[in-house]
Write an enzyme that holds these catalytic residues in place. Structure first.
Site, short mmCIF file in Angstrom:
data_model
loop_
_atom_site.label_atom_id
_atom_site.label_comp_id
_atom_site.label_asym_id
_atom_site.label_seq_id
_atom_site.Cartn_x
_atom_site.Cartn_y
_atom_site.Cartn_z
CB CYS A 175 -7.38 -3.48 -6.40
SG CYS A 175 -8.85 -4.34 -6.30
CG HIS A 176 -5.52 -9.18 -8.22
ND1 HIS A 176 -6.16 -8.20 -9.20
CD2 HIS A 176 -4.73 -9.85 -9.09
CE1 HIS A 176 -5.60 -8.70 -10.51
NE2 HIS A 176 -4.63 -9.65 -10.09
CD GLU A 227 -2.16 -10.99 -12.07
OE1 GLU A 227 -1.23 -10.31 -11.60
OE2 GLU A 227 -3.25 -10.48 -12.31
CE1 TYR A 235 -4.26 -1.74 0.48
CE2 TYR A 235 -2.90 -3.35 1.66
CZ TYR A 235 -3.91 -3.01 1.01
OH TYR A 235 -4.90 -4.00 0.82
#
Length: 170
Positions: free
Chosen positions: A142-143, A169, A111
């Site tokens: 956002c993951h 991913e 973050y």
């Protein structure tokens, strides 16, 4: 409420393998990607809050380009999205969401990295709130944001969905 002059929000259910996600778009672009396996009520509540008075119309054909790109992503054939978007937020939220789109496929950041990217290093909690308000899961990735210790933290779609996306991913 009169909906005649308000643009329609079109929606469909993407059902591909074990993925079941509601999508919505306006005539301008994709505006909503829901949480996995949630009922259509999640979309309805979101639409009433963010697009009050707009008519929701199921239209799989109109949403096919969005569905196709997400399926390509789920199949590992797509790393970024080219479809148009129509999402709205505060100036701060939009800056956070733009920064999220710059996180490379397969990477994770914390973050505070987003806070630094938007030149608001003290706004880590506000960044978390903006990420939580992201209306377009997966497409605005956002993951890919994790806790400072590298552990998975909150995700509107749930930690199971976040884990699944990050594994996809890898």
């Amino acid at each position: 409420m009169n909906t005649e002059n308000k643009p329609t929000i079109y929606w469909t259910l993407l059902h591909h393998k074990d993925w079941k996600i509601y999508l919505a778009a306006t005539s301008k672009g994709l505006c909503y990607v829901g949480s996995q396996n949630m009922p259509v009520d999640e979309l309805i509540v979101w639409a009433e809050k963010h697009f009050p008075g707009r008519r929701l119309t199921q239209d799989h054909e109109r949403l096919k380009p969005y569905v196709n790109e997400l399926i390509e992503y789920f199949e590992g054939e797509r790393k970024s999205f080219t479809v148009p978007f129509d999402y709205h937020g505060t100036e701060f939220q939009m800056a956070v969401w733009k920064a999220l789109c710059e996180i490379p496929y397969g990477a994770t950041i914390v973050y505070s990295d987003i806070a630094n990217t938007i030149n608001k290093p003290a706004a880590v909690r506000a960044v978390g709130a903006a990420i939580g308000a992201n209306p377009v899961l997966i497409s605005i990735p956002c993951h890919r944001v994790v806790g400072k210790n590298g552990k998975l933290t909150g995700y509107r779609g749930g930690l199971e969905m976040k884990t699944k996306l990050l594994e996809l991913e890898r």
